[in-house]
Design an enzyme around this catalytic site. Structure first.
Site, PDB file in Angstrom:
ATOM      1  N   HIS A  38      -6.969   5.969  -1.429  1.00  0.00           N
ATOM      2  CA  HIS A  38      -6.575   4.648  -1.918  1.00  0.00           C
ATOM      3  C   HIS A  38      -5.268   4.156  -1.312  1.00  0.00           C
ATOM      4  O   HIS A  38      -4.800   3.075  -1.674  1.00  0.00           O
ATOM      5  CB  HIS A  38      -6.426   4.683  -3.446  1.00  0.00           C
ATOM      6  CG  HIS A  38      -7.690   5.063  -4.158  1.00  0.00           C
ATOM      7  ND1 HIS A  38      -8.783   4.241  -4.225  1.00  0.00           N
ATOM      8  CD2 HIS A  38      -8.024   6.197  -4.821  1.00  0.00           C
ATOM      9  CE1 HIS A  38      -9.750   4.842  -4.916  1.00  0.00           C
ATOM     10  NE2 HIS A  38      -9.307   6.029  -5.273  1.00  0.00           N
ATOM     11  N   ARG A  39      -4.659   4.937  -0.413  1.00  0.00           N
ATOM     12  CA  ARG A  39      -3.374   4.511   0.120  1.00  0.00           C
ATOM     13  C   ARG A  39      -3.497   3.224   0.922  1.00  0.00           C
ATOM     14  O   ARG A  39      -2.605   2.365   0.885  1.00  0.00           O
ATOM     15  CB  ARG A  39      -2.765   5.616   0.984  1.00  0.00           C
ATOM     16  CG  ARG A  39      -2.158   6.764   0.192  1.00  0.00           C
ATOM     17  CD  ARG A  39      -1.198   7.572   1.047  1.00  0.00           C
ATOM     18  NE  ARG A  39      -0.536   8.606   0.282  1.00  0.00           N
ATOM     19  CZ  ARG A  39      -0.873   9.885   0.313  1.00  0.00           C
ATOM     20  NH1 ARG A  39      -1.877  10.278   1.075  1.00  0.00           N
ATOM     21  NH2 ARG A  39      -0.219  10.779  -0.409  1.00  0.00           N
ATOM     22  N   ALA A  40      -4.587   3.066   1.663  1.00  0.00           N
ATOM     23  CA  ALA A  40      -4.761   1.833   2.433  1.00  0.00           C
ATOM     24  C   ALA A  40      -4.794   0.623   1.506  1.00  0.00           C
ATOM     25  O   ALA A  40      -4.176  -0.416   1.804  1.00  0.00           O
ATOM     26  CB  ALA A  40      -6.041   1.913   3.261  1.00  0.00           C
TER      27      ALA A  40
ATOM     28  N   PHE B 243      -1.084   0.163  -0.063  1.00  0.00           N
ATOM     29  CA  PHE B 243      -0.119  -0.327   0.915  1.00  0.00           C
ATOM     30  C   PHE B 243      -0.452  -1.755   1.350  1.00  0.00           C
ATOM     31  O   PHE B 243       0.449  -2.571   1.580  1.00  0.00           O
ATOM     32  CB  PHE B 243      -0.075   0.597   2.128  1.00  0.00           C
ATOM     33  CG  PHE B 243       0.653   1.888   1.882  1.00  0.00           C
ATOM     34  CD1 PHE B 243       1.809   1.912   1.138  1.00  0.00           C
ATOM     35  CD2 PHE B 243       0.184   3.091   2.406  1.00  0.00           C
ATOM     36  CE1 PHE B 243       2.494   3.094   0.908  1.00  0.00           C
ATOM     37  CE2 PHE B 243       0.857   4.274   2.189  1.00  0.00           C
ATOM     38  CZ  PHE B 243       2.012   4.274   1.435  1.00  0.00           C
TER      39      PHE B 243
END
Length: 680
Positions: free
Chosen positions: A271-273, A276
């Site tokens: 889920h970092r994309a 961010f």
């Protein structure tokens, strides 16, 4: 900055939202990566701090103070002890130790007070400022993990050598990397919000302008600042206004949905994309002076935060299926009008206000980049990617760079004086009192050290791998195997200088095996030695593996090799036992092997010979030396010996009949990459 608009935008976004997650600037030497990091520091406004705070504590945020400042809260509330100072700029050197990075015991203060006193590290010094990590790909992996974990958590908790201390850690993180000097681990890149390249090609005029500005600044700095100073001050005010605007910035659910769907189309993991991208979109809107997020902010977020994490397919989108021409308006029913197809091959997003959510996606459902600008950036990124050098990292207590201090096990070789003093410092008052009670002399002894205080140095050094090709030169297909092995050796040697790797070649035929190419990185030496190789005769596989075991063991003792991989290329036949091979002189062995008798004339069976091969294979496995067997035979299922090596000998058998040099080289490279990443 000349012609680096995307990096400029990313750095400004990081200044607007300090919690964004950091920026990685990749590029060759001399592309001004560190200069750009210092340029961002010049834009940051001054900060108000509490004097004598180890982590630049903010007087207006008592919930975010370090432990020492909290302990003196009463004194701070009585006396104004704050000051306005420039934000810190901290650069992490490559040789940094864990104590210097995280913090450790202050020896002098601990001896004076008789208790452990914390000495702040680089993470505490960089709070509320800029933390620049040059050559992140060359930093020790354990230190890189600790650094990124502390920045992601927002605080650093130190529990070591009798101290427990916590301080905030939220710097603007900027890292640089030169892809030619070593690859960045994918999970490290995923921890940063944006990853950009400084290697984008410049036009002739842009390069001339860059040189002109550097010379102007060097020769006439006052005139240079007179021209650019006003713009820098305006940019600093813009960053301050954008920070205030960011607090009120909100993003709609439909916009989050668009960013998440782009991440899914791009094939990102985790889920970092998504997270961010949302923060980048909000910061970009605030930087542009808007009060709400618009479609252009979402597209910029996809380019900066989603693209670096994408499993991008660098292929043009498939042509649209042929269909009959649309009916003329006269043939359509009244009120039935079809919308025109989207231009540029882009897939249509859910119907929304085009000013709020883009009408089209930048990625197709198959992960193909549809936007021309996105495709150009991705294509350049693809040229940069690939396995880079750097070799493996070997820890020892005899040779290398001092990484950290550890407790001694066995004889003490190198004493870590700094860590030993830190361990002994808090106990000095107690030990002196005990000696005084025993009426022992302490005059002239500045520090009292006990055995439990001793720490030794853990050293680390770069080392490569040794790939030992053991080739079956017996039988009718021996010439094909030898040509493929020679080609693979030369292909791997062509890039061995980048990886510190070495290649060796052992052939076995007749009655014994021979080292045709000792461990080397030289293509010239390999070409000269591999011009003519003997083929035909029996198959002394056991002797070939035994020679590989000896060559690999000697290489590991040389301290320049971190790992050894043995690649056995054979059709699975072995008919000469080890005792017969050892009885033949090194220069002999021209006769045919496999007559069924050992050195003493006793009858031998193939089962005995196979047992010898399995024993040597198990020895390799016990020494953590991987054995990759490339089966060039055309039989299915494979021979009983190869099946036993796969199931009982700890080897990996890959059937590659008529294996080519490219196949063998690619397979060996893949094994090397797996071993270095820890997946093998």
């Amino acid at each position: 900055m000349v012609a680096q608009e995307r990096i400029r935008t990313a750095l400004l976004l990081l200044a607007v939202d300090p919690g964004l997650g950091g920026v990685v600037i990749a590029g060759r030497r001399g592309t001004a990566k560190t200069v750009m990091a210092r340029a961002l520091h010049a834009l940051l406004p001054p900060i108000r701090v509490i004097r004598h705070s180890c982590a630049q504590a903010d007087p207006a945020a008592p919930w975010d103070w370090d432990d020492a400042t909290v302990a003196h809260r009463a004194r701070i509330s009585r006396t104004p002890v704050s000051a306005v100072v420039p934000p810190p700029f901290v650069q992490v050197p490559l040789g940094v130790s864990e104590d210097r990075l995280l913090g450790s015991v202050d020896v002098e203060a601990s001896m004076r007070r008789g208790r452990p006193v914390f000495q702040p590290g680089l993470l505490a010094e960089a709070h509320r400022g800029v933390l620049c990590v040059d050559d992140l790909n060359l930093l020790e992996p354990a230190l890189a993990d600790l650094l990124l974990s502390a920045v992601a958590a927002g605080f650093n908790q130190v529990e070591r050598e009798g101290i427990s201390f916590r301080h905030p850690c939220r710097p603007l993180l900027i890292a640089t990397a030169n892809p030619a000097e070593g690859e960045l681990r994918p999970h490290l890149l995923d921890r940063f919000a944006m990853v950009l390249s400084a290697d984008l090609p410049l036009t002739l005029d842009e390069r001339v302008e860059a040189v002109r500005r550097v010379l102007w600044f060097a020769e006439q700095p006052s005139q240079f600042w007179g021209h650019y100073g006003a713009g820098l001050e305006a940019l600093r005010r813009q960053v301050l206004a954008s920070r205030r605007r960011l607090r009120r910035m909100r993003i709609q659910r439909a916009q989050i949905r668009y960013l998440v769907e782009e991440s899914i189309r791009a094939g990102t993991q985790g889920h970092r994309a998504d997270l961010f991208a949302v923060r980048v979109a909000r910061a970009h809107a605030a930087l542009q002076g808007r009060e709400r997020v618009k479609a252009v902010d979402l597209r910029e977020a996809v380019r900066l935060a989603v693209l670096p994490r994408s499993a991008l397919v660098l292929a043009p989108p498939p042509p649209p299926p042929t269909s009959p021409p649309p009916p003329s308006p006269a043939d359509q029913p009244p009120g039935d009008t079809a919308p025109p197809p989207p231009e540029g091959g882009e897939t249509t997003a859910p119907p929304q206000d085009p000013d709020v959510v883009p009408e089209t996606f930048l990625f197709s459902p198959e992960g193909v980049a549809l936007d021309p600008d996105l495709l150009a950036i991705a294509a350049h990124r693809g040229r940069r990617q690939g396995r880079s050098g750097g070799g493996g990292l070997v820890h020892s207590r005899e040779r290398g760079r001092y990484v950290k201090a550890v407790l001694p096990h066995g004889p003490v070789v190198r004493v870590a004086v700094d860590a030993t003093l830190r361990a002994a410092a808090p106990h000095q008052l107690v030990r002196r009192r005990l000696l005084q009670r025993r009426q022992a002399r302490t005059r002239g002894r500045q520090v009292l050290i006990r055995d439990q205080d001793l720490r030794v140095k853990l050293l680390a050094r770069k080392a490569g791998a040794l790939v030992i090709f053991v080739v079956d030169a017996s039988g009718s297909m021996a010439l094909n195997r030898m040509q493929a092995a020679k080609g693979a050796v030369l292909q791997l040697l062509s890039e061995a200088y980048r990886h510190r790797d070495q290649i060796a070649l052992i052939t076995f035929a007749g009655q014994r095996a021979r080292v045709q190419l000792p461990p080397t990185r030289s293509i010239t030496a390999a070409s000269r030695r591999l011009e003519r190789l003997p083929c035909g005769g029996g198959s002394p596989m056991a002797h070939g593996l035994a020679l590989a075991l000896r060559v690999g063991g000697n290489a590991l003792l040389s301290k320049d090799i971190a790992e050894v991989i043995v690649v056995l290329i054979t059709d699975g036949r072995a008919n000469v036992d080890l005792s017969r091979s050892l009885a033949v002189p090194a220069g002999g062995g021209g006769g045919r092997g496999g007559d069924g008798r050992g050195a003493g004339g006793e009858p031998l069976t193939l089962a005995d010979i196979h047992a010898e091969v399995l024993t040597i294979a198990r020895t390799l496995a016990s020494l953590m030396v991987p054995l990759l067997v490339i089966d060039t035979g055309s039989r299915h299922p494979p021979s009983a010996l190869l099946a036993d090596l796969d199931s009982k000998g700890g080897a990996t058998v890959l059937p590659l009949p008529r294996a080519t040099a490219a196949q063998i080289s690619a397979t060996s490279r893949r094994w090397l990459a797996q071993g270095r990443s820890g997946d093998g």
